[in-house]
Design an enzyme around this catalytic site. Sequence first.
Site, mmCIF file in Angstrom:
data_model
loop_
_atom_site.group_PDB
_atom_site.id
_atom_site.type_symbol
_atom_site.label_atom_id
_atom_site.label_comp_id
_atom_site.label_asym_id
_atom_site.label_seq_id
_atom_site.Cartn_x
_atom_site.Cartn_y
_atom_site.Cartn_z
ATOM 1 N N HIS B 243 7.411 3.566 -2.912
ATOM 2 C CA HIS B 243 6.439 2.715 -2.525
ATOM 3 C C HIS B 243 6.894 1.634 -1.663
ATOM 4 O O HIS B 243 6.125 1.292 -0.895
ATOM 5 C CB HIS B 243 6.218 1.874 -3.872
ATOM 6 C CG HIS B 243 4.909 0.773 -3.743
ATOM 7 N ND1 HIS B 243 3.623 1.351 -3.982
ATOM 8 C CD2 HIS B 243 4.807 -0.357 -3.316
ATOM 9 C CE1 HIS B 243 2.774 0.167 -3.671
ATOM 10 N NE2 HIS B 243 3.548 -0.896 -3.371
ATOM 11 N N HIS B 316 -4.118 0.962 -4.251
ATOM 12 C CA HIS B 316 -3.548 0.796 -5.472
ATOM 13 C C HIS B 316 -4.418 1.767 -6.379
ATOM 14 O O HIS B 316 -5.108 1.500 -7.256
ATOM 15 C CB HIS B 316 -4.316 -0.705 -5.855
ATOM 16 C CG HIS B 316 -3.277 -1.456 -6.265
ATOM 17 N ND1 HIS B 316 -3.745 -2.432 -7.427
ATOM 18 C CD2 HIS B 316 -1.907 -1.613 -6.273
ATOM 19 C CE1 HIS B 316 -2.647 -2.998 -7.864
ATOM 20 N NE2 HIS B 316 -1.538 -2.778 -7.099
ATOM 21 N N ASN B 317 -3.709 3.005 -6.258
ATOM 22 C CA ASN B 317 -4.297 4.284 -7.111
ATOM 23 C C ASN B 317 -3.957 4.127 -8.648
ATOM 24 O O ASN B 317 -4.952 4.326 -9.269
ATOM 25 C CB ASN B 317 -3.788 5.287 -6.327
ATOM 26 C CG ASN B 317 -4.340 5.415 -4.754
ATOM 27 O OD1 ASN B 317 -5.111 4.871 -4.503
ATOM 28 N ND2 ASN B 317 -3.315 5.954 -3.786
ATOM 29 N N ASP B 338 -0.784 -9.736 1.894
ATOM 30 C CA ASP B 338 -0.045 -9.116 2.849
ATOM 31 C C ASP B 338 -0.458 -10.053 4.254
ATOM 32 O O ASP B 338 0.408 -10.117 5.033
ATOM 33 C CB ASP B 338 -0.346 -7.486 3.072
ATOM 34 C CG ASP B 338 0.459 -6.856 2.151
ATOM 35 O OD1 ASP B 338 1.672 -7.173 2.002
ATOM 36 O OD2 ASP B 338 -0.178 -5.680 1.672
ATOM 37 N N GLN B 471 -2.447 -5.158 -14.372
ATOM 38 C CA GLN B 471 -2.698 -6.562 -14.349
ATOM 39 C C GLN B 471 -4.079 -6.689 -14.149
ATOM 40 O O GLN B 471 -5.007 -6.302 -13.449
ATOM 41 C CB GLN B 471 -1.902 -7.140 -13.045
ATOM 42 C CG GLN B 471 -0.323 -6.875 -13.288
ATOM 43 C CD GLN B 471 0.198 -7.682 -12.163
ATOM 44 O OE1 GLN B 471 0.330 -8.823 -12.269
ATOM 45 N NE2 GLN B 471 0.903 -7.005 -11.238
ATOM 46 N N GLU B 544 5.591 -8.286 -11.017
ATOM 47 C CA GLU B 544 4.979 -8.113 -10.155
ATOM 48 C C GLU B 544 3.589 -9.129 -10.249
ATOM 49 O O GLU B 544 2.476 -8.945 -9.851
ATOM 50 C CB GLU B 544 4.379 -6.809 -9.887
ATOM 51 C CG GLU B 544 5.643 -6.156 -8.952
ATOM 52 C CD GLU B 544 5.522 -4.676 -9.045
ATOM 53 O OE1 GLU B 544 4.133 -4.220 -9.038
ATOM 54 O OE2 GLU B 544 6.522 -3.772 -8.688
ATOM 55 N N GLN B 546 0.776 -11.616 -10.327
ATOM 56 C CA GLN B 546 -0.248 -12.032 -9.242
ATOM 57 C C GLN B 546 -0.105 -13.257 -8.539
ATOM 58 O O GLN B 546 0.398 -14.252 -9.171
ATOM 59 C CB GLN B 546 -1.411 -11.715 -9.398
ATOM 60 C CG GLN B 546 -1.626 -9.964 -9.753
ATOM 61 C CD GLN B 546 -1.611 -8.972 -8.708
ATOM 62 O OE1 GLN B 546 -2.480 -9.202 -7.722
ATOM 63 N NE2 GLN B 546 -0.534 -8.338 -8.869
ATOM 64 N N GLY B 769 0.877 0.821 8.680
ATOM 65 C CA GLY B 769 0.291 2.188 7.855
ATOM 66 C C GLY B 769 1.146 2.135 6.446
ATOM 67 O O GLY B 769 1.948 1.191 6.277
#
Lengths: 255, 963
Positions: B243, B316-317, B338, B471, B544, B546, B769
């Site tokens: 990732h 975010h699969n 981002d 989450q 992680e 948020q 990308g």
Amino acid sequence: MARVKVLVLRTAGINCDQETVFAWQQAGAQAELVHVDRLIESPARLTDVQILTIPGGFSYGDDVSAGRILGNQLALHLLEPLRAFLDAGKLLLGICNGFQVLVKAGLLPGPPGGEPTVTLAFNDSSRFEARWVHLHVCTDRCAFLPAGATLRLPVAHAEGKVVVSDDDALADLCRRGQVALRYVDANGGPADYPANPNGSVDGIAGLTDATGQILGLMPHPERFVDPTHDPLWTRSAPSEPDGRILFRSAVARFR
Amino acid sequence: MIPASIDGNRIWQIHVRPKNTALDPLGRQRWNDVRQIPSLAHVKGVSASTLYFVRGPLDRKAADTVGRKLLTDPVAETFTLAEGMAQRDADEVAVEVHHLPGVMDPVAISTADAIAELLGTGAGVDVRTARRYVIDGARDSADLEQIARRVLANECIEAVYIQGFGRHDGLPEVFPAAPEASAEPRTVPLRHLNRDALTALSRQAHLFLSATEMETIRAHFEAVGRDPTDLELETLAQTWSEHCVHKTLKSEVVYRGADFGRDGEVEVRFENLLKDTIAEATRRLNRPWCLSVFEDNAGIVAFDEEYGIAFKVETHNHPSAIEPYGGAATGVGGVIRDIMGCGLGARPIANTDVFCFAPPDFADERLPKGVLHPRRIFKGVVSGVRDYGNRMGIPTVNGAIHFDERYLANPLVFCGCVGLIPRDRIAKAACPGDAIVVAGGRTGRDGIHGATFSSAELTDTHADEFSHAVQIGNAIEEKKVLDAMLRARDHVDGCLYHAVTDCGAGGLSSAVGEMGENTGAAVDLEKVPLKYAGLRYDEIWISEAQERMVFAVPPDKLDTLLAIFREEHVETTVIGRFTGDGMLRVRHKGTTAGELDMHFLHHGLPKSTRRASWQPPAPRHVAPPEQDLGRRLLQTLSGPNVASKEWVVRQYDHEVQGASVVKPLCGPGNGPSDAAVLRPRLDGRRGIVLGCGLALSRADDDPYWMAVAAVDEALRNVVCVGADPARTSILDNFCWGSIDDDYAMGTLVRACVGARDAAVAFGLPFISGKDSLNNQFSQSAEEAQRCGLPQRIMIPGTLLISALGLVEDVTRCVTSDFKETGSVLAVISAPADAVGLAPAARLHAAVARWIAAGHARTVHDVSDGGLAVALAEMCLAGGLGARVSLDEWGSENPAALLFDEPLTTYVVECDEDALAELTVPEEAVTVVGEVTPEPRLVVQAAAVPLIDLPIADLASAWRSLQP
């Protein structure tokens, strides 16, 4: 003549503040953002402005219900300064979330302090919906709106359905000329879904107070102040964008 | 948080109910969801209500005030007040849904703050919320369980309590406490382990590192002369995860197989696949307006003299497969961060969203164990994107949805975000001595192992194993961080920080590790503000959670920055500093928890060599299409891939920020727009154009041509509305299954090369990308047989190309709705027998110039469904008809002319003499007909009518998709 001064209120989750400032500036006013905390600290900031705007967004995430928490803040901390502001003949505009805030604060339909008779509930579709609507100005007493005009503006909300406590409350609103805007169909007739996007009673899209100095509306006038905002602009000749009329009318009041 | 032991704390329950069913849209909506499940069609109603549990030093009068003045709308709702958490009406048949401990509940946070303000006590209160659904018409408790599991709750994040038919689940009576954990740093002895044992360790600790990578780590610590701590291993696993570092795409690859876009065989060696294909296109094109590519959190291109545009698309699969609402919402939240963390911070101005799902009408009984129904995934994902994007005040303006059964267990959720950034706020670098400041949400046990989880294959137990990676977002927290950081960025004394990045995959370990790569950093983990006590030090480091950003703040600006963030109600904490020693030092309460050489962390990953091969597959058997072309058109229009996505589009606010020029739907008939146009500066005429390409119909034939077609489609889309191809850049997102054999690697190589060839030919630099591999699902043989599905379900290799174009004057933009009766209709297409992509490139450029010069009335792109669908969409959008003849073309195969999906093809409406201004070879233009006042689409060839349908029929077929 000095430029008309406008304060645009912001807080966590308000998100239409920039374009609302732009719409006022375009209409010739001098507009400035103010955080609600700063206004609560120094309500005197209201004394040298003519118009206060509560823009759209999701104040405090619309948690509990849309506009509830910011509405409570106004009712708890700013009611007296706002009364003085209105007594001086100044104007108060609430757009979308700002309308919800004014209703939850008791400023609309007003007067504040009484038992609430109106609220804004979830849309009948139970979803957030963004679409353009036709509106009819139903009052001649609102400082922001030319009486009898028909406007086209976008709505974008999940909790915009006007609900009244009973038929008497609705009759009172109509009698006092407080129904400022109604959703209508493309021919100006009574609107069903989706022309009435949320199922509001009597097609109510906006309310004014008894003096006409406060306007709360679900549609977004600040999103139609440029000809290219019109979803059909690529097929028609440009004319004055409908949203601009509202900001211009309010500024003209102080000229 | 107030510990339960403080005297004077009581727990009140305030139960808020709608006054009547007309005021209960949530109940109605849930009832609709329930009734859609065939085995629950008999359920007669669902009524929803909300429970607030308030814990604090409140007497009954105060609690009543809270219920009356804050939590209840007197016009629409009533409430009851009771002390204690568990008292309910025992006769009700109901399902109650509570949040699991530690799961984000934004309403509870806002409510607690509002109560403190209302009561003016300053005394803190704690709030939890729950939903109660009273069910009418259930037959037994099994019905209730099914309703709960399939509609009302997701047990990854929520606890369910069922009441009725003799069942009375014990409701919680106290606020749950988060479990305590030991906090002693542990050493992981691995210097003595062999390759097999290292592999076992990697799997057991969820590190997802290969044997060779584990050996590299072993060698490093042998040289250092000690074993690693668990935190060091975790840090390496996060930083080296697929990732975060894209090791497959960056590996050395030797490809043997069919040539690219030509006949024959080739053997090609790629030193670094990504660098030699995608990045190579950018390098070769060398556009001066590419301001920052492949190095920051997003790519940045010039907009005007003052501003740049940043664009990033993420996926975010896996989280969306398990918890569609939360997974999609945090996907949106992540890509927005981002953009916020790109350069010194860009202001987000638009979101894009592309989804791949299994068809929503997938048969219930064929659903594999552990997989959510695609309808639920579809609705949940759309709601998540809607709620996060709308709350942030970012218009969602462009997207696509593609349906294929192979996305059943692995839905794809692509979230894009575009930002506006001052050009003097792009360069950033943390300096030794800068404070490491974490701002925004608190850190909790949520989102542990997201980066590594996303690099794993899914199975039927993934929901249990990885629920800690799932989450719920809190958009308003992120909005506050954005408001605060833009004030700090634009401060009169200059930007108040030297660098910023988002806390995304890998949490603080990745954020601090990246920012301090060239300096070194020292962090004291006990300073990180926590949501609740009891987090282990390594959980703090890799969580992680948020809505967090990390800033590098010079000491002399720190106080000013902290004051601004305080004013915006954003919690901001100094957790360490950037050093100059090139080491990442992590301490917890004074004890060393890890010390890693930054160079090893960022450059120690062993490079792998992969083999790749590919040969064209045997031709697939395709069912013969419907012979009646009118019927075929209606079928194609109502197919889920072509059908209107208005149901989705209207739930997104696409006009907030007031910059909208071309919206997702156009014309009086709300047809589909090819691309979105925005004016980032409200006082200007210059615009940006956003479009996308996804050519999945070619995925199974040849990934090379799929990639070329995706680039071609993305470019066509932005050209259609008026973008300048010479100022258009693109982004790639590869979503593949696992790359565990030469063939799978071969498909990836072909897509990369196709993307490069098209990008170079069309002059479109890649600026950013991302890839997501291992999108596949494994199940038992019995389960596979029961469902009639393969044991391993792999998604088709999916390449999304997103395009960002510029348009000098937005008033020159055009839309795809027919405008004027009597106009000429023409198809503009690169000749099918042309060699190479150069003729296509010239055609795109010529069409763009022609549109910019004002010659076009309407332009639409021929893509899914072919020319027939394009014409139908133009008719229904404009409310006008068309009379079309295929005669000028030669009409030996009219079905192919109408329904094939060729590359580089446009349909235009214009005045007849305007076609003369189009600088393309004569054979590229075919006049096919005219726009008519009567609302019918009529297509004929050699005087034989092929299609003759009223617009109303086309429109109603096109609008049939309703999840």
